[in-house]
Design a protein around this motif. Structure first.
Motif, PDB file in Angstrom:
ATOM      1  N   UNK A   5       9.195  22.875   9.913  1.00  0.00           N
ATOM      2  CA  UNK A   5      10.625  23.103   9.786  1.00  0.00           C
ATOM      3  C   UNK A   5      11.402  21.847   9.463  1.00  0.00           C
ATOM      4  N   UNK A   6      10.830  20.679   9.785  1.00  0.00           N
ATOM      5  CA  UNK A   6      11.497  19.410   9.494  1.00  0.00           C
ATOM      6  C   UNK A   6      11.278  18.971   8.048  1.00  0.00           C
ATOM      7  N   UNK A   7      10.085  19.220   7.528  1.00  0.00           N
ATOM      8  CA  UNK A   7       9.723  18.625   6.238  1.00  0.00           C
ATOM      9  C   UNK A   7      10.054  19.499   5.048  1.00  0.00           C
ATOM     10  N   UNK A   8      10.530  20.728   5.279  1.00  0.00           N
ATOM     11  CA  UNK A   8      10.807  21.593   4.133  1.00  0.00           C
ATOM     12  C   UNK A   8      12.247  21.449   3.635  1.00  0.00           C
ATOM     13  N   UNK A   9      12.944  20.451   4.124  1.00  0.00           N
ATOM     14  CA  UNK A   9      14.338  20.248   3.735  1.00  0.00           C
ATOM     15  C   UNK A   9      14.578  18.759   3.502  1.00  0.00           C
ATOM     16  N   UNK A  10      15.716  18.451   2.922  1.00  0.00           N
ATOM     17  CA  UNK A  10      16.067  17.035   2.709  1.00  0.00           C
ATOM     18  C   UNK A  10      16.155  16.353   4.078  1.00  0.00           C
ATOM     19  N   UNK A  11      15.792  15.060   4.148  1.00  0.00           N
ATOM     20  CA  UNK A  11      15.420  14.184   3.029  1.00  0.00           C
ATOM     21  C   UNK A  11      13.915  14.107   2.776  1.00  0.00           C
ATOM     22  N   UNK A  12      13.120  14.938   3.459  1.00  0.00           N
ATOM     23  CA  UNK A  12      11.671  14.784   3.397  1.00  0.00           C
ATOM     24  C   UNK A  12      10.991  15.681   2.365  1.00  0.00           C
ATOM     25  N   UNK A  13      11.660  16.732   1.931  1.00  0.00           N
ATOM     26  CA  UNK A  13      11.005  17.730   1.095  1.00  0.00           C
ATOM     27  C   UNK A  13      10.376  17.121  -0.158  1.00  0.00           C
ATOM     28  N   UNK A  14      11.091  16.257  -0.828  1.00  0.00           N
ATOM     29  CA  UNK A  14      10.631  15.734  -2.119  1.00  0.00           C
ATOM     30  C   UNK A  14       9.356  14.907  -2.010  1.00  0.00           C
ATOM     31  N   UNK A  24       0.826  -1.202   0.000  1.00  0.00           N
ATOM     32  CA  UNK A  24       0.000   0.000   0.000  1.00  0.00           C
ATOM     33  C   UNK A  24       0.866   1.261   0.000  1.00  0.00           C
ATOM     34  N   UNK A  25       0.338   2.340  -0.545  1.00  0.00           N
ATOM     35  CA  UNK A  25       1.020   3.627  -0.550  1.00  0.00           C
ATOM     36  C   UNK A  25       0.650   4.374   0.725  1.00  0.00           C
ATOM     37  N   UNK A  26       1.651   4.752   1.501  1.00  0.00           N
ATOM     38  CA  UNK A  26       1.403   5.360   2.802  1.00  0.00           C
ATOM     39  C   UNK A  26       1.444   6.886   2.730  1.00  0.00           C
ATOM     40  N   UNK A  27       0.571   7.507   3.528  1.00  0.00           N
ATOM     41  CA  UNK A  27       0.463   8.963   3.638  1.00  0.00           C
ATOM     42  C   UNK A  27       0.528   9.332   5.120  1.00  0.00           C
ATOM     43  N   UNK A  28       1.592  10.002   5.502  1.00  0.00           N
ATOM     44  CA  UNK A  28       1.803  10.436   6.882  1.00  0.00           C
ATOM     45  C   UNK A  28       1.194  11.836   7.011  1.00  0.00           C
ATOM     46  N   UNK A  29       0.067  11.952   7.723  1.00  0.00           N
ATOM     47  CA  UNK A  29      -0.689  13.197   7.799  1.00  0.00           C
ATOM     48  C   UNK A  29      -0.282  13.979   9.045  1.00  0.00           C
ATOM     49  N   UNK A  30       0.202  15.209   8.838  1.00  0.00           N
ATOM     50  CA  UNK A  30       0.637  16.069   9.926  1.00  0.00           C
ATOM     51  C   UNK A  30      -0.348  17.216  10.123  1.00  0.00           C
ATOM     52  N   UNK A  31      -0.390  17.732  11.338  1.00  0.00           N
ATOM     53  CA  UNK A  31      -1.259  18.860  11.648  1.00  0.00           C
ATOM     54  C   UNK A  31      -1.594  18.875  13.124  1.00  0.00           C
ATOM     55  N   UNK A  32      -2.534  19.706  13.505  1.00  0.00           N
ATOM     56  CA  UNK A  32      -2.902  19.835  14.913  1.00  0.00           C
ATOM     57  C   UNK A  32      -3.889  18.740  15.317  1.00  0.00           C
ATOM     58  N   UNK A  33      -3.683  18.187  16.519  1.00  0.00           N
ATOM     59  CA  UNK A  33      -4.560  17.134  17.028  1.00  0.00           C
ATOM     60  C   UNK A  33      -5.670  17.694  17.906  1.00  0.00           C
ATOM     61  N   UNK A  37       2.569  21.608  15.006  1.00  0.00           N
ATOM     62  CA  UNK A  37       2.761  21.518  13.562  1.00  0.00           C
ATOM     63  C   UNK A  37       3.779  22.527  13.048  1.00  0.00           C
ATOM     64  N   UNK A  38       4.064  23.581  13.837  1.00  0.00           N
ATOM     65  CA  UNK A  38       5.045  24.583  13.411  1.00  0.00           C
ATOM     66  C   UNK A  38       6.451  24.002  13.315  1.00  0.00           C
ATOM     67  N   UNK A  39       6.981  23.337  14.355  1.00  0.00           N
ATOM     68  CA  UNK A  39       8.305  22.722  14.201  1.00  0.00           C
ATOM     69  C   UNK A  39       8.327  21.580  13.189  1.00  0.00           C
ATOM     70  N   UNK A  40       7.197  20.880  13.029  1.00  0.00           N
ATOM     71  CA  UNK A  40       7.137  19.833  12.005  1.00  0.00           C
ATOM     72  C   UNK A  40       7.366  20.423  10.620  1.00  0.00           C
TER      73      UNK A  40
END
Length: 262
Positions: free
Chosen positions: A128-137, A49-58, A123-126
Motif C-alpha cells: 500500500x505504500x509503494x503503489x503511490x507517489x513518491x515510490x511508485x515510479x 552503486x545502484x541500490x535495490x530495496x527488497x521487500x517481502x516476508x521474512x 508485506x501487505x501494508x508495504x
C-alpha cells in the motif's frame, strides 16, 4: 565521527521522518537513534552503486525467495541489493520506528523490489505504500501466481504453470478429473503457442508439495495493485524458484553515475 550528531541534510531527513510519523515531538534520544541509523545506512544508498530495496516476508520459506532475488542482483557489477530485516533497527520503546526506517530507505534507494507470495503479513501494508507517489515510479513487483482476469493471460508459460497448480490442488476433483483438466489445459496452451512439458508441470507441483505452499489466492485489492504495475511494465509474475531467477533479469541494471550525483 559522531554518528549520533545531525547529518548535513538533517532538515531533509526530518521532513521524511515527519512524513512517517506526523507532527510528533521527538525526544533527544530518539533523534540520536535516527541520526545514527542515517549515518550508518544512507552512505550505501548514496554511493556509486545502484541500490535495490527488497521487500517481502521474512519468514520461512518466503525469506528464501528474498535471498534468491538478493543473490541474483548481487551478481550484477555495481549493484547493492539489501533486505530491511538485515539492518540494525532504530532502538526506541515509544515510536513505530519501522515506519521511519522504511520511509528513509525507500526515499533514498534507487529501486524498490517487492516479492509477493501471500496476501497477509507485513508485506501487505508495504504494498500500500509503494503503489503511490513518491515510490511508485521506482518500484517493480514480482508476485507469485498472479494472473489478471483475462483469458489471454494463458498465453504465457508462467500463467499456464499457475493454472496447472490450481488444478492439482483442487479438493473437489478426483485424480482422473484433474488429469482431464490438465490435458485440456495443455491442449489449449498448444493452440496459443505456449510450450510447457509434463516434466515442468511435475517439477512445479513437487516444489509446492515440498514447500507446503498452495497456489496463492490474492484479494481484489492486491490483484488491482499488481495490475497497475503490470500496465506500467513493472510486474513480473513467477511460479517456480527458477521462474523467479528469470524474473529478476527484468529488473533495471545498475547504471554508472557521474561522481557529482547522489
Amino acid at each position: 565521527m559522531d554518528t549520533s550528531a545531525p547529518p548535513p541534510d538533517a532538515t531533509e531527513i526530518m521532513a521524511l521522518v515527519r512524513d512517517a510519523l506526523g507532527d510528533i515531538e521527538l525526544e533527544p534520544a530518539e533523534k540520536r537513534e535516527i541520526w545514527s541509523f542515517v549515518q550508518r545506512e544512507l552512505p550505501y544508498l548514496r554511493s556509486q552503486r545502484t541500490s535495490y530495496f527488497i521487500l517481502g516476508s521474512y519468514r520461512d520459506p518466503y525469506l528464501r525467495r528474498l535471498r534468491i532475488v538478493q543473490h541474483e542482483l548481487t551478481k550484477r557489477v555495481g549493484a547493492y541489493p539489501f533486505v530491511l530485516g538485515d539492518l540494525d533497527e532504530i532502538s526506541t520503546d515509544r515510536l513505530p520506528m519501522f515506519d521511519v526506517m522504511f520511509t528513509l530507505l525507500a526515499a533514498y534507494t534507487d529501486y524498490i523490489v517487492g516479492v509477493y507470495e501471500k496476501e497477509s503479513g507485513g508485506e501487505a501494508p508495504e504494498l500500500g505504500e509503494i503503489d503511490d507517489a513518491p515510490y511508485f515510479a521506482k518500484t517493480h513487483v514480482l508476485p507469485r501466481d498472479y494472473t489478471w482476469f483475462a483469458e489471454s493471460n494463458i498465453a504465457s508459460r508462467t500463467n499456464l504453470l499457475d493454472a496447472a497448480l490450481r488444478i492439482h490442488f483442487r479438493d473437489d476433483l478426483e485424480d482422473h478429473e484433474k488429469q482431464d483438466e490438465l490435458d485440456a489445459l495443455l491442449t489449449r496452451a498448444q493452440e496459443v503457442g505456449v510450450s510447457v512439458t509434463d516434466q515442468e508441470i511435475e517439477d512445479a507441483i513437487q516444489e509446492r508439495e515440498d514447500d507446503g505452499t498452495e497456489p496463492t489466492t490474492y484479494s481484489w485489492v492486491h490483484t488491482n495493485k499488481f495490475r497497475l504495475f503490470e500496465l506500467h511494465d513493472r510486474c513480473y509474475p513467477w511460479t517456480t524458484e527458477n521462474d523467479l531467477r528469470t524474473a529478476v533479469e527484468n529488473l533495471p541494471s545498475p547504471t554508472p553515475r557521474p561522481t557529482w550525483e547522489k
